[in-house]
Scaffold this active site. Structure first.
Site, PDB file in Angstrom:
ATOM      1  N   ARG A 111     -62.638 113.587 -42.389  1.00  0.00           N
ATOM      2  CA  ARG A 111     -61.190 113.438 -41.631  1.00  0.00           C
ATOM      3  C   ARG A 111     -60.591 115.174 -41.556  1.00  0.00           C
ATOM      4  NH1 ARG A 111     -56.876 109.147 -42.619  1.00  0.00           N
ATOM      5  NH2 ARG A 111     -56.743 109.724 -44.937  1.00  0.00           N
ATOM      6  N   LYS A 139     -56.641 103.058 -38.345  1.00  0.00           N
ATOM      7  CA  LYS A 139     -55.329 102.554 -38.025  1.00  0.00           C
ATOM      8  C   LYS A 139     -54.306 103.687 -37.412  1.00  0.00           C
ATOM      9  CE  LYS A 139     -54.117 101.677 -42.147  1.00  0.00           C
ATOM     10  NZ  LYS A 139     -55.387 102.234 -43.057  1.00  0.00           N
ATOM     11  N   ARG A 186     -56.501 116.400 -45.671  1.00  0.00           N
ATOM     12  CA  ARG A 186     -55.518 116.066 -46.544  1.00  0.00           C
ATOM     13  C   ARG A 186     -55.836 116.240 -47.848  1.00  0.00           C
ATOM     14  NH1 ARG A 186     -53.825 110.243 -44.433  1.00  0.00           N
ATOM     15  NH2 ARG A 186     -53.661 109.661 -46.411  1.00  0.00           N
ATOM     16  N   ARG A 198     -47.774  97.600 -47.697  1.00  0.00           N
ATOM     17  CA  ARG A 198     -49.158  97.817 -48.433  1.00  0.00           C
ATOM     18  C   ARG A 198     -49.077  96.652 -49.504  1.00  0.00           C
ATOM     19  NH1 ARG A 198     -50.624 103.285 -46.614  1.00  0.00           N
ATOM     20  NH2 ARG A 198     -52.445 103.959 -47.430  1.00  0.00           N
ATOM     21  N   ARG A 217     -57.746 105.019 -53.918  1.00  0.00           N
ATOM     22  CA  ARG A 217     -56.979 104.545 -52.708  1.00  0.00           C
ATOM     23  C   ARG A 217     -57.631 103.219 -52.371  1.00  0.00           C
ATOM     24  NH1 ARG A 217     -57.006 109.303 -49.269  1.00  0.00           N
ATOM     25  NH2 ARG A 217     -56.490 107.931 -47.408  1.00  0.00           N
TER      26      ARG A 217
HETATM   27  P1  ADP Z   1     -56.476 105.311 -41.275  1.00  0.00           P
HETATM   28  O1  ADP Z   1     -55.048 105.679 -40.531  1.00  0.00           O
HETATM   29  O2  ADP Z   1     -56.755 103.643 -41.197  1.00  0.00           O
HETATM   30  O3  ADP Z   1     -56.659 105.734 -42.832  1.00  0.00           O
HETATM   31  P2  ADP Z   1     -57.729 107.276 -39.732  1.00  0.00           P
HETATM   32  O4  ADP Z   1     -57.114 106.839 -38.227  1.00  0.00           O
HETATM   33  O5  ADP Z   1     -57.066 108.270 -40.349  1.00  0.00           O
HETATM   34  O6  ADP Z   1     -57.690 105.935 -40.534  1.00  0.00           O
HETATM   35  O7  ADP Z   1     -59.449 107.504 -39.315  1.00  0.00           O
HETATM   36  C1  ADP Z   1     -60.182 108.235 -40.328  1.00  0.00           C
HETATM   37  C2  ADP Z   1     -61.145 108.992 -39.797  1.00  0.00           C
HETATM   38  O8  ADP Z   1     -61.960 108.141 -39.228  1.00  0.00           O
HETATM   39  C3  ADP Z   1     -60.472 109.917 -38.825  1.00  0.00           C
HETATM   40  O9  ADP Z   1     -61.261 111.300 -39.162  1.00  0.00           O
HETATM   41  C4  ADP Z   1     -60.893 109.568 -37.533  1.00  0.00           C
HETATM   42  O10 ADP Z   1     -61.025 110.596 -36.736  1.00  0.00           O
HETATM   43  C5  ADP Z   1     -62.042 108.727 -37.673  1.00  0.00           C
HETATM   44  N1  ADP Z   1     -62.147 107.405 -36.895  1.00  0.00           N
HETATM   45  C6  ADP Z   1     -61.316 106.772 -36.656  1.00  0.00           C
HETATM   46  N2  ADP Z   1     -61.663 105.593 -35.978  1.00  0.00           N
HETATM   47  C7  ADP Z   1     -62.921 105.580 -35.788  1.00  0.00           C
HETATM   48  C8  ADP Z   1     -63.964 104.970 -35.361  1.00  0.00           C
HETATM   49  N3  ADP Z   1     -63.635 103.895 -34.524  1.00  0.00           N
HETATM   50  N4  ADP Z   1     -65.232 105.342 -35.321  1.00  0.00           N
HETATM   51  C9  ADP Z   1     -65.656 106.356 -35.965  1.00  0.00           C
HETATM   52  N5  ADP Z   1     -64.605 107.461 -36.641  1.00  0.00           N
HETATM   53  C10 ADP Z   1     -63.363 106.916 -36.453  1.00  0.00           C
HETATM   54  P1  AMP Z   2     -51.617 106.802 -45.559  1.00  0.00           P
HETATM   55  O1  AMP Z   2     -51.447 107.895 -44.725  1.00  0.00           O
HETATM   56  O2  AMP Z   2     -51.295 105.434 -45.044  1.00  0.00           O
HETATM   57  O3  AMP Z   2     -53.192 106.854 -45.856  1.00  0.00           O
HETATM   58  O4  AMP Z   2     -50.894 106.825 -46.806  1.00  0.00           O
HETATM   59  C1  AMP Z   2     -50.828 108.115 -47.568  1.00  0.00           C
HETATM   60  C2  AMP Z   2     -50.356 107.418 -49.037  1.00  0.00           C
HETATM   61  O5  AMP Z   2     -48.825 107.587 -48.924  1.00  0.00           O
HETATM   62  C3  AMP Z   2     -50.671 106.426 -49.861  1.00  0.00           C
HETATM   63  O6  AMP Z   2     -52.156 106.657 -50.568  1.00  0.00           O
HETATM   64  C4  AMP Z   2     -49.614 106.094 -50.804  1.00  0.00           C
HETATM   65  O7  AMP Z   2     -49.484 107.166 -51.770  1.00  0.00           O
HETATM   66  C5  AMP Z   2     -48.493 106.569 -49.890  1.00  0.00           C
HETATM   67  N1  AMP Z   2     -47.972 105.525 -49.239  1.00  0.00           N
HETATM   68  C6  AMP Z   2     -48.043 105.403 -47.657  1.00  0.00           C
HETATM   69  N2  AMP Z   2     -47.415 104.116 -47.117  1.00  0.00           N
HETATM   70  C7  AMP Z   2     -47.023 103.578 -48.153  1.00  0.00           C
HETATM   71  C8  AMP Z   2     -46.463 102.157 -48.662  1.00  0.00           C
HETATM   72  N3  AMP Z   2     -46.392 101.177 -47.608  1.00  0.00           N
HETATM   73  N4  AMP Z   2     -46.376 101.826 -49.871  1.00  0.00           N
HETATM   74  C9  AMP Z   2     -46.708 102.587 -51.030  1.00  0.00           C
HETATM   75  N5  AMP Z   2     -46.955 103.810 -50.775  1.00  0.00           N
HETATM   76  C10 AMP Z   2     -47.383 104.208 -49.480  1.00  0.00           C
END
Ligand code: ADP
Ligand code: AMP
Length: 226
Positions: A129, A15, A163, A90, A174
């Site tokens: 990541r 995302k 992270r 969420r 998660r």
């Molecule tokens: P989210 O925001 O849904 O948690 P991220 O955008 O942070 O996911 O992506 C998680 C990891 O996967 C990152 O390291 C990113 O570079 C990688 N990634 C994102 N999209 C793809 C894809 N289509 N194919 C392979 N790896 C991806």
């Molecule tokens: P994310 O970057 O989206 O993976 O979010 C990281 C962390 O932030 C999550 O695991 C939650 O602890 C908190 N968080 C992010 N968005 C929300 C939400 N909409 N509601 C509650 N907690 C959130």
């Protein structure tokens, strides 16, 4: 008519990666609740300590605080034409709160792209990541999207970091929290005719193409094209 795009999908679905790309194309701000909480967690206050602890465990921050933070962000001038919401809502109460706060200004959610992928793929993505310490929109993956020099951002040369909640224990939590609290939003938005499934297992560029086509189709259908 303002355009509000809600990106829905498991942690690791891509995302944030896609939001950073399409935000430029669509001219809409990328609003990430996780990013806002990471900023808050970096402060030296009691609230920051509480949020940091919740995030480290992989749990959700309470709905009232989350809604308040997103509401304030949506009220900023750069979001007057809408926004791309990444990681919010969420929970069902958050989705209801979003509907209510958009309705105050005669707006509504435009489309909800649902990033579909397996749990195994999500875990593989979370495990590799790496994020730029200067700009969190610069995202890498050790296997799927490696930087040219390990540990260094291709774009601005800043060091990359992982992270605090990218640990196997927090990943497990998660994903469980997602299944229990967030997955019900799939039906919530399907029932309202807003859900569009995106095959998130594809490479980044292919996901972007499918996502942009789905969004543009919906914007045209809804007469959101101004
Ligand atoms: P989210 O925001 O849904 O948690 P991220 O955008 O942070 O996911 O992506 C998680 C990891 O996967 C990152 O390291 C990113 O570079 C990688 N990634 C994102 N999209 C793809 C894809 N289509 N194919 C392979 N790896 C991806
Ligand atoms: P994310 O970057 O989206 O993976 O979010 C990281 C962390 O932030 C999550 O695991 C939650 O602890 C908190 N968080 C992010 N968005 C929300 C939400 N909409 N509601 C509650 N907690 C959130």
């Amino acid at each position: 008519m303002a355009t509000y795009i809600v990106l829905l999908g498991m942690p690791g679905a891509g995302k944030g990666t896609q939001a950073a790309i399409i935000s430029k194309d669509l001219g809409l701000p990328h609003i990430t609740s996780g990013g806002m909480f990471r900023e808050l967690a970096g402060q030296d206050t009691e609230l920051a300590r509480r949020v940091r602890e919740i995030m480290r465990r992989g749990d959700l921050v309470p709905d009232d605080l989350t809604v308040q933070i997103v509401r304030e962000r949506l009220e900023r001038p750069d979001a007057a034409g809408g926004a791309i919401l990444d990681g919010f809502p969420r929970t069902v109460p958050q989705a209801e709160a979003l509907d209510a706060l958009l309705a105050e200004n005669g707006h509504s959610v435009t489309v909800v792209p649902f990033f579909k992928l397996s749990k195994e793929e999500a875990l593989a993505r979370l495990g590799g990541r790496w994020i730029c310490s200067k700009d969190p929109n610069h995202m890498y993956h050790t296997r799927f999207n490696p930087p040219k020099v390990p540990g260094v951002c291709d774009i601005d040369g800043a060091p990359l970091y992982q992270r605090e909640d990218d640990t196997p224990e927090a990943h497990k939590q998660r994903i469980e929290v997602y299944m229990e609290r967030t997955a019900p939003l799939i039906e919530y938005y399907r029932d309202r005719g807003l859900l569009v499934e995106i095959n998130a297992e594809q490479p980044i560029e292919a996901v972007t193409a499918e996502l942009m086509a789905a969004i543009k189709e919906r914007i045209v259908e809804n007469g959101h094209s101004d």
